[in-house]
Design a protein around this motif. Structure first.
Motif, PDB file in Angstrom:
ATOM      1  N   GLY A  69       0.821  -1.208   0.000  1.00 47.90           N
ATOM      2  CA  GLY A  69       0.000   0.000   0.000  1.00 47.90           C
ATOM      3  C   GLY A  69       0.854   1.256   0.000  1.00 47.90           C
ATOM      4  N   ALA A  70       0.279   2.335   0.524  1.00 39.14           N
ATOM      5  CA  ALA A  70       0.982   3.616   0.570  1.00 39.14           C
ATOM      6  C   ALA A  70       2.204   3.507   1.486  1.00 39.14           C
ATOM      7  CB  ALA A  70       0.045   4.709   1.071  1.00 39.14           C
ATOM      8  N   PRO A  71       3.370   3.962   1.043  1.00 42.07           N
ATOM      9  CA  PRO A  71       4.570   3.848   1.871  1.00 42.07           C
ATOM     10  C   PRO A  71       4.486   4.748   3.103  1.00 42.07           C
ATOM     11  CG  PRO A  71       5.034   5.185  -0.058  1.00 42.07           C
ATOM     12  CD  PRO A  71       3.650   4.631  -0.245  1.00 42.07           C
ATOM     13  N   PHE A  72       5.037   4.279   4.191  1.00 39.45           N
ATOM     14  CA  PHE A  72       5.152   5.098   5.398  1.00 39.45           C
ATOM     15  C   PHE A  72       6.316   4.564   6.227  1.00 39.45           C
ATOM     16  CE2 PHE A  72       2.401   1.642   6.906  1.00 39.45           C
ATOM     17  CZ  PHE A  72       3.002   1.306   8.116  1.00 39.45           C
ATOM     18  N   ALA A  73       6.780   5.401   7.130  1.00 37.86           N
ATOM     19  CA  ALA A  73       7.839   5.001   8.070  1.00 37.86           C
ATOM     20  C   ALA A  73       7.663   5.808   9.349  1.00 37.86           C
ATOM     21  CB  ALA A  73       9.226   5.244   7.475  1.00 37.86           C
ATOM     22  N   VAL A  74       7.628   5.110  10.472  1.00 41.42           N
ATOM     23  CA  VAL A  74       7.556   5.754  11.782  1.00 41.42           C
ATOM     24  C   VAL A  74       8.597   5.099  12.688  1.00 41.42           C
ATOM     25  CG1 VAL A  74       5.136   6.452  11.648  1.00 41.42           C
ATOM     26  CG2 VAL A  74       5.722   4.172  12.488  1.00 41.42           C
ATOM     27  N   SER A  75       9.036   5.856  13.691  1.00 37.91           N
ATOM     28  CA  SER A  75      10.102   5.362  14.577  1.00 37.91           C
ATOM     29  C   SER A  75       9.771   5.696  16.025  1.00 37.91           C
ATOM     30  CB  SER A  75      11.446   5.975  14.186  1.00 37.91           C
ATOM     31  OG  SER A  75      11.812   5.619  12.873  1.00 37.91           O
ATOM     32  N   PRO A  76       8.963   4.878  16.684  1.00 34.63           N
ATOM     33  CA  PRO A  76       8.666   5.131  18.098  1.00 34.63           C
ATOM     34  C   PRO A  76       9.920   5.019  18.974  1.00 34.63           C
ATOM     35  CG  PRO A  76       7.106   3.564  17.152  1.00 34.63           C
ATOM     36  CD  PRO A  76       8.204   3.721  16.168  1.00 34.63           C
ATOM     37  N   ASP A  77      10.106   5.995  19.852  1.00 34.53           N
ATOM     38  CA  ASP A  77      11.135   5.896  20.884  1.00 34.53           C
ATOM     39  C   ASP A  77      10.590   5.054  22.029  1.00 34.53           C
ATOM     40  OD1 ASP A  77      13.056   7.474  19.592  1.00 34.53           O
ATOM     41  OD2 ASP A  77      12.098   9.317  20.295  1.00 34.53           O
ATOM     42  N   LEU A  78      11.414   4.164  22.548  1.00 34.22           N
ATOM     43  CA  LEU A  78      10.979   3.215  23.565  1.00 34.22           C
ATOM     44  C   LEU A  78      11.688   3.471  24.885  1.00 34.22           C
ATOM     45  CD1 LEU A  78      11.305  -0.057  21.427  1.00 34.22           C
ATOM     46  CD2 LEU A  78       9.363   1.514  21.536  1.00 34.22           C
ATOM     47  N   ASP A  79      10.964   3.263  25.970  1.00 30.38           N
ATOM     48  CA  ASP A  79      11.597   3.251  27.290  1.00 30.38           C
ATOM     49  C   ASP A  79      10.662   2.567  28.279  1.00 30.38           C
ATOM     50  OD1 ASP A  79       9.662   5.181  27.617  1.00 30.38           O
ATOM     51  OD2 ASP A  79      10.951   6.615  28.612  1.00 30.38           O
ATOM     52  N   GLY A  80      11.231   2.175  29.415  1.00 32.95           N
ATOM     53  CA  GLY A  80      10.445   1.510  30.442  1.00 32.95           C
ATOM     54  C   GLY A  80      11.315   0.615  31.312  1.00 32.95           C
ATOM     55  N   GLY A  81      10.680  -0.080  32.219  1.00 33.83           N
ATOM     56  CA  GLY A  81      11.398  -0.917  33.168  1.00 33.83           C
ATOM     57  C   GLY A  81      11.278  -2.398  32.851  1.00 33.83           C
ATOM     58  N   PHE A  82      12.076  -3.190  33.543  1.00 37.51           N
ATOM     59  CA  PHE A  82      12.004  -4.644  33.402  1.00 37.51           C
ATOM     60  C   PHE A  82      12.512  -5.300  34.679  1.00 37.51           C
ATOM     61  CE2 PHE A  82      16.228  -3.473  31.976  1.00 37.51           C
ATOM     62  CZ  PHE A  82      17.050  -4.446  32.509  1.00 37.51           C
ATOM     63  N   ILE A  83      12.105  -6.548  34.889  1.00 39.18           N
ATOM     64  CA  ILE A  83      12.559  -7.345  36.023  1.00 39.18           C
ATOM     65  C   ILE A  83      12.587  -8.796  35.582  1.00 39.18           C
ATOM     66  CG2 ILE A  83      10.225  -7.635  36.971  1.00 39.18           C
ATOM     67  CD1 ILE A  83      11.524  -7.482  39.768  1.00 39.18           C
ATOM     68  N   GLY A  84      13.545  -9.548  36.101  1.00 40.00           N
ATOM     69  CA  GLY A  84      13.656 -10.938  35.678  1.00 40.00           C
ATOM     70  C   GLY A  84      14.607 -11.747  36.529  1.00 40.00           C
ATOM     71  N   GLY A  85      14.970 -12.905  36.010  1.00 38.94           N
ATOM     72  CA  GLY A  85      15.853 -13.812  36.728  1.00 38.94           C
ATOM     73  C   GLY A  85      16.941 -14.352  35.822  1.00 38.94           C
ATOM     74  N   HIS A  86      17.996 -14.915  36.438  1.00 39.95           N
ATOM     75  CA  HIS A  86      19.108 -15.466  35.673  1.00 39.95           C
ATOM     76  C   HIS A  86      19.725 -16.658  36.387  1.00 39.95           C
ATOM     77  CE1 HIS A  86      21.041 -12.511  38.403  1.00 39.95           C
ATOM     78  NE2 HIS A  86      21.990 -13.451  38.490  1.00 39.95           N
ATOM     79  N   VAL A  87      20.389 -17.504  35.626  1.00 37.47           N
ATOM     80  CA  VAL A  87      21.203 -18.595  36.149  1.00 37.47           C
ATOM     81  C   VAL A  87      22.532 -18.553  35.410  1.00 37.47           C
ATOM     82  CG1 VAL A  87      19.278 -20.077  36.838  1.00 37.47           C
ATOM     83  CG2 VAL A  87      20.200 -20.239  34.516  1.00 37.47           C
ATOM     84  N   ALA A  88      23.608 -19.024  36.073  1.00 38.65           N
ATOM     85  CA  ALA A  88      24.932 -18.968  35.460  1.00 38.65           C
ATOM     86  C   ALA A  88      25.840 -20.026  36.070  1.00 38.65           C
ATOM     87  CB  ALA A  88      25.554 -17.576  35.639  1.00 38.65           C
ATOM     88  N   GLY A  89      26.856 -20.397  35.297  1.00 39.60           N
ATOM     89  CA  GLY A  89      27.928 -21.251  35.785  1.00 39.60           C
ATOM     90  C   GLY A  89      29.255 -20.625  35.409  1.00 39.60           C
ATOM     91  N   LEU A  90      30.167 -20.467  36.380  1.00 44.21           N
ATOM     92  CA  LEU A  90      31.458 -19.829  36.148  1.00 44.21           C
ATOM     93  C   LEU A  90      32.590 -20.744  36.578  1.00 44.21           C
ATOM     94  CD1 LEU A  90      30.774 -16.197  37.439  1.00 44.21           C
ATOM     95  CD2 LEU A  90      30.634 -17.036  35.089  1.00 44.21           C
ATOM     96  N   TRP A  91      33.737 -20.594  35.875  1.00 46.97           N
ATOM     97  CA  TRP A  91      34.942 -21.337  36.217  1.00 46.97           C
ATOM     98  C   TRP A  91      36.117 -20.366  36.208  1.00 46.97           C
ATOM     99  CZ3 TRP A  91      30.927 -22.938  33.351  1.00 46.97           C
ATOM    100  CH2 TRP A  91      30.288 -24.115  33.757  1.00 46.97           C
ATOM    101  N   GLN A  92      36.922 -20.380  37.276  1.00 47.51           N
ATOM    102  CA  GLN A  92      38.045 -19.461  37.400  1.00 47.51           C
ATOM    103  C   GLN A  92      39.361 -20.197  37.198  1.00 47.51           C
ATOM    104  OE1 GLN A  92      38.009 -16.971  40.878  1.00 47.51           O
ATOM    105  NE2 GLN A  92      40.058 -16.159  40.517  1.00 47.51           N
ATOM    106  N   PHE A  93      40.243 -19.584  36.373  1.00 48.82           N
ATOM    107  CA  PHE A  93      41.585 -20.080  36.131  1.00 48.82           C
ATOM    108  C   PHE A  93      42.557 -18.936  36.408  1.00 48.82           C
ATOM    109  CE2 PHE A  93      38.564 -22.157  33.350  1.00 48.82           C
ATOM    110  CZ  PHE A  93      38.790 -23.504  33.588  1.00 48.82           C
ATOM    111  N   ASP A  94      43.257 -19.012  37.546  1.00 53.17           N
ATOM    112  CA  ASP A  94      44.080 -17.894  38.002  1.00 53.17           C
ATOM    113  C   ASP A  94      43.154 -16.683  38.150  1.00 53.17           C
ATOM    114  OD1 ASP A  94      46.239 -16.492  38.889  1.00 53.17           O
ATOM    115  OD2 ASP A  94      47.162 -16.247  36.918  1.00 53.17           O
ATOM    116  N   GLN A  95      43.378 -15.599  37.383  1.00 53.30           N
ATOM    117  CA  GLN A  95      42.475 -14.442  37.474  1.00 53.30           C
ATOM    118  C   GLN A  95      41.456 -14.387  36.346  1.00 53.30           C
ATOM    119  OE1 GLN A  95      45.851 -11.496  38.269  1.00 53.30           O
ATOM    120  NE2 GLN A  95      44.187 -10.591  39.454  1.00 53.30           N
ATOM    121  N   ALA A  96      41.538 -15.320  35.417  1.00 54.00           N
ATOM    122  CA  ALA A  96      40.576 -15.375  34.311  1.00 54.00           C
ATOM    123  C   ALA A  96      39.337 -16.154  34.742  1.00 54.00           C
ATOM    124  CB  ALA A  96      41.215 -16.017  33.092  1.00 54.00           C
TER     125      ALA A  96
END
Length: 221
Positions: A60-87
């Protein structure tokens, strides 16, 4: 005989001094080892996100719009880490509930909107440990449930799952052997997704970039 006795005593003292010194050294407390980042983690994060959505017509008729976004979020995470010396290397996954959204007008009464319902990622993580401080980079595959909407004058809304990529950096501090707090910046590129609309509305492509800053709380098992 007197000289022999003195010589024998001196010999015994010479033998005893190193042994006593060795025993004394073993009695001195050793410096406590630094914090070990190796382990499995689970926790929560929350923060603020901002970005931009680019919406363009594909019919159809061409158009372009660009909404600016903002807001909050909350969630959870899981992780596994391994240390070698300081790395430190590892992997993590996270998922967030989001209220990040925005709208833009294309003429009077014709409003276009973008709403990030949720987003998450599967990441690789690598950093440099300085005892209880960990400075790191993170990046991986990102996912998001993103809604496009239009009000002209009836309402159309449709949600699709976008797949993209993310990269960021952060810093963590181990307050105790189990409690870790930190802050993280992330950039997300969710690419462009095509949305088929009902007959009263034009089909469109929607591209989305997102920045986030979050504070994080983790428990090390």
């Amino acid at each position: 005989m007197h000289r022999l006795t003195l010589a024998s005593a001196g010999f015994l003292i010479a033998l005893a001094v190193p042994a006593f010194a060795a025993d004394s050294i073993t009695d001195v407390p050793m410096t406590a080892p630094g914090f070990d980042w190796t382990g499995y983690y689970a926790g929560l994060q929350g923060g603020y996100g901002w970005g931009q959505s680019d919406i363009t017509a594909t019919e159809g008729a061409p158009f372009a719009v660009s909404p600016d976004l903002d807001g909050g979020f909350i969630g959870g995470h899981v992780a596994g880490l391994w240390q070698f010396d300081q790395a430190v290397i590892g992997a993590q996954a996270e998922l967030n509930y989001s209220t990040i959204d925005g709208t833009d007008q294309l003429g009077l009464g014709n409003s276009f909107g973008t709403d990030i319902k949720w987003f998450g990622s599967l990441d690789a993580k690598a950093g440099f440990a300085m005892d209880r401080v960990l400075v790191y980079g993170v990046g991986g595959v990102a996912f998001a449930g993103i809604e496009t909407s239009q009000n002209a004058p009836t309402t159309f809304a449709k949600t699709r799952t976008n797949v993209g990529w993310t990269v960021g950096a952060g810093i963590d501090y181990a307050m105790t052997n189990n409690i870790v707090v930190g802050a993280q910046y992330r950039y997300y590129d969710f690419g462009s997704e095509h949305y088929d609309a009902p007959d009263a509305f034009p089909d469109r492509d929607q591209k989305l970039d997102l920045n986030t800053f979050s504070v994080r709380f983790s428990y090390k098992f």
